[in-house]
Scaffold this active site. Structure first.
Site, PDB file in Angstrom:
ATOM      1  N   CYS A   1      -2.541   8.037   5.106  1.00  0.00           N
ATOM      2  CA  CYS A   1      -2.512   7.702   3.675  1.00  0.00           C
ATOM      3  C   CYS A   1      -3.814   8.109   3.006  1.00  0.00           C
ATOM      4  O   CYS A   1      -3.887   8.164   1.790  1.00  0.00           O
ATOM      5  CB  CYS A   1      -2.236   6.222   3.467  1.00  0.00           C
ATOM      6  SG  CYS A   1      -3.248   5.165   4.490  1.00  0.00           S
TER       7      CYS A   1
ATOM      8  N   GLU B   1       0.897  -1.169   0.000  1.00  0.00           N
ATOM      9  CA  GLU B   1       0.000   0.000   0.000  1.00  0.00           C
ATOM     10  C   GLU B   1       0.922   1.202   0.000  1.00  0.00           C
ATOM     11  O   GLU B   1       1.626   1.439   0.971  1.00  0.00           O
ATOM     12  CB  GLU B   1      -0.901  -0.064   1.240  1.00  0.00           C
ATOM     13  CG  GLU B   1      -2.041   0.935   1.226  1.00  0.00           C
ATOM     14  CD  GLU B   1      -1.773   2.116   2.126  1.00  0.00           C
ATOM     15  OE1 GLU B   1      -1.090   3.056   1.667  1.00  0.00           O
ATOM     16  OE2 GLU B   1      -2.237   2.089   3.280  1.00  0.00           O
TER      17      GLU B   1
END
Lengths: 484, 484
Positions: A266, A229
């Site tokens: 994020c 990720e």
């Protein structure tokens, strides 16, 4: 350690993980569930030891860290529930069928088996939930795999203390020795990912770091799945009508979201796309911003200053909230602004800047939003702030669903709940594996692999594939059995 | 074409595929199902045109090709059923929950969306079932993606004729133009896989060819999923007791399986591991073998002669059925033999030889089977011929399930049924994506990607995520609705 010592040490770790993984794969699902519950309980009990260590090493405030630890133990318990339910095995039983249209069909039964030892690369920004015993470790253990965590250098003491709690809990619950191990150091991490015993990698962090590890995993003699990720700017698109009706609410919500945790998520909204002829820009120019807060560590601070400096230095980007404090340590939250046509010609302004800054993008014509949506690289999230009867909404949502893992409507992307329907992923560079999620119960599937068993006697089948077995199954195409 | 022309031509193909893919993704599932049915019907109707072309280009016999075409159209119709059922979407609905233990949960709903245009690299050995409109194309189209097939040079006329039938059927059913396209040539295939519009690759073929394309896909600026099915020797392990009781039956079954289709199956049993003190070797030395049959094409013939020559040239490998005909064109089926200790020291003898040959491996002690099973590279299949009370069976099956995608008991690996529970995959080098299958209804998942929709009004949600929607869904963790 020199290179040879590092290699020997990591090789021994990987070999021990392989032995533990084989034993753990054999353990009944309920045994694995109990072990996850035990780890959660011990972590909760150790909060007063772990949280102060985390505060010292990450500069994050106590309430946030206590909340994050709660999320982490909730996640472990949710995977324990998933194990007890058994649906995650996607068990399928096709009994022998001499009349099957393409020709006689044998008895064939399919379940998921653990991949084998998983290398987990910890993140810095969630020292509990995406670190030593975060979502990757929890789902890999739940799936029946040994885990080796490459710790993040940003919180070494917390990593060691957390691992000690996990290892003690697993040992107390009878899990195999070396089921859960740590390594530290860049070279150690690379060696680990190359170890033949390691069957998958998982990573949360930067595009550069994640890509380097992804490449390493794919260049092995036997490439392995690598679930990274990496990065996302999480654009928010405000329609003309929403801006007209709700400019103050949008302003407050946006400021709260892009500055939450000093912008170190994020899912931080790094781009706000707004109609030029609205009050949003003026409201944002005047709205209170939080006080400067220290970033996680020096590397994050340096990266932030460099990234924001580059962004603000573009000739088509102008300061809106950007004074001397913007690049100081700790940095004041900042906003810079451009317009949509500039972004179409200069897509590099969409690069992620990790920290408390965001880019306002003004548009004139709502249809321009579709052009921008098509230009987007893969995203973890994309958001529309709109009205249900906005003409642009269906087309815009469709294009954003093609570019992002999660599409929001009139909410803000920060805050990622852990649930059955959660999806935390997206096309590259959001992740290296767009078919998967790193948050939510579906995350367990990453660390499993289907196996079909053909013509096995009942006694030799895995329990969930026996007639009337203990888990839900698709029998000759029809759901049946278990808790389903 | 020169390089620049090739690049322009492929770029135009990819761009057309992107446009078609967007439109196809929007089409209702029942519309896509009807189109697949229409393709199947037209292919069945064109059998008398297609089969003779296939016979001429592949040297395969008519009954086999008619059967394979039937399998191909069955597969299309099965995916149409999958579409109508809707379970494949794995729809999940978590309604807003202020009491969710980790903190208030928003309304979040998850489904699968098409990845986008898929590049399919056709195989030579199944000119229908793994070629132009084989399993990869069928599942990618079913999932809602445009397909561009890179044809196999072994059957160019059949490829063109098949594509013409597919395109006519799709056009007749109102599918978007350019939904299904062909390219030919090695350079064209590489350009295609690098085109930014292409979002996934699928391949069936050799390890060398598949690995080269996999590397290309992973080295893109934006790596994409690449589902390659590469190679496998499909070992068969015969226990001592089974060999004692059923040597003649095993001999006949094995000969039938390794020579089927002149050994040109990815599931051909290339290794038979048997007890030294049994009659199997003697029976195999005497058993009738089929007459020599021409291989698919010159390249396959050359590769077979080279591979078998290398295998037979090992100093620890001796001929059993291996005379002048073994390396002739067409080649006579052949058997060579060694023992298990030699294989442990020389694992290269386990390399796949594609054609009508197999390697007998003698063992003395049944426990040696476990050591060999652990040494195996990833396999599509692994088989145990045993008795239910064989002491070694549970441990051997467990180890084989760790190395193979399909584990068989007292059946032969050739013949891969298309069904819900089928799994055609395995760890590298069997495939480049061990979490997936290229055969069976689960193959559709390869070409889909999860997206979560947060807080969307009902009117803007995909149909399957609305309250009481038309597909089965997991609602707050409990299965409900649809046909389930």
């Amino acid at each position: 350690m020199n290179a040879a010592q590092t290699a020997r040490s990591v090789a021994a770790t990987a070999e021990a993980a392989a032995t533990a993984s084989r034993e753990w794969a054999r353990a009944d699902r309920t045994v694995r569930a109990a072990a996850l519950d035990a780890v959660a309980a011990r972590l909760d009990a150790a909060a007063d030891e772990l949280v102060p260590t985390a505060m010292r090493e990450t500069h994050l405030p106590e309430p946030r860290l206590r909340g994050e630890l709660g999320r982490t133990t909730f996640q472990l318990r949710l995977f324990a529930e998933v194990l007890r339910d058994g649906s995650y095995l996607d068990a399928r039983i096709d009994t022998a069928d001499p009349e099957w249209p393409m020709g006689p069909r044998p008895d064939i039964r399919r379940t998921l088996v653990p991949l084998g030892p998983v290398a987990v690369f910890a993140a810095s920004n969630f020292p509990f939930a995406f670190s030593v015993i975060g979502g990757d470790s929890a789902s890999a253990l739940a799936a029946g795999n040994a885990v080796v965590v490459k710790t993040h250098p940003g919180h070494p003491d917390l990593s060691a203390a957390t691992a000690a709690v996990v290892v003690a809990a697993l040992a107390g619950d009878g899990a195999p020795q070396d089921l859960f191990q740590l390594v530290s150091g860049i070279d150690e991490g690379r060696e680990l990912l190359l170890a033949p015993q390691i069957r998958a990698g998982a990573f949360t962090g930067s595009i550069a770091g994640g890509r380097a590890l992804f490449d390493l995993a794919q260049q092995r003699p036997d490439p392995i799945p690598f679930f990274g990720e990496l990065g996302s700017v999480n654009p928010v698109f405000v329609t003309r009508e929403a801006a007209r009706r709700r400019a103050e609410e949008i302003t407050a919500g946006f400021v709260g979201s892009f500055t939450l945790g000093a912008g170190q998520f994020c899912t931080k909204p790094g781009v706000l796309v707004h109609p030029r002829d609205s009050d949003l820009r003026e409201l944002l120019a005047a709205h209170d911003l939080p006080a400067p807060a220290p970033l996680l560590n020096d590397r994050i601070q340096q990266g932030y200053v460099a990234g924001l400096g580059t962004l603000a230095g573009n000739d088509g980007v102008e300061p809106l909230r950007f004074d001397d404090g913007a690049l100081a340590d700790p940095p004041a939250p900042s906003l810079v602004a451009t317009d949509l046509k500039y972004v179409l010609d200069n897509p590099a302004v969409l690069d992620e800047v990790f920290g408390p800054a965001s880019l306002l993008v003004a548009y004139d014509d709502e249809d321009e939003l579709l052009a921008l949506a098509e230009l987007l690289p893969g995203q973890l999230t994309a958001t529309v702030v709109g009205e249900e009867d906005d003409r642009i909404a269906p087309a815009l949502l469709e294009r954003l669903a093609d570019r992002a893992g999660r599409v929001l409507w009139n909410q803000w992307p920060t805050g990622v709940t852990v649930s059955h329907a959660q999806q935390h992923g997206g096309p590259y560079p959001a992740t290296t594996a767009p078919g998967t999620t790193s948050v939510g119960t579906a995350a367990i599937t990453r660390f499993l692999r289907p196996v079909a068993f053909q013509n096995l006697p009942q006694s030799l089948l895995p329990a969930e594939l026996r007639d009337g077995g203990p888990a839900p199954a698709l029998v000759n195409g029809t759901p049946s059995g278990g808790s389903r």
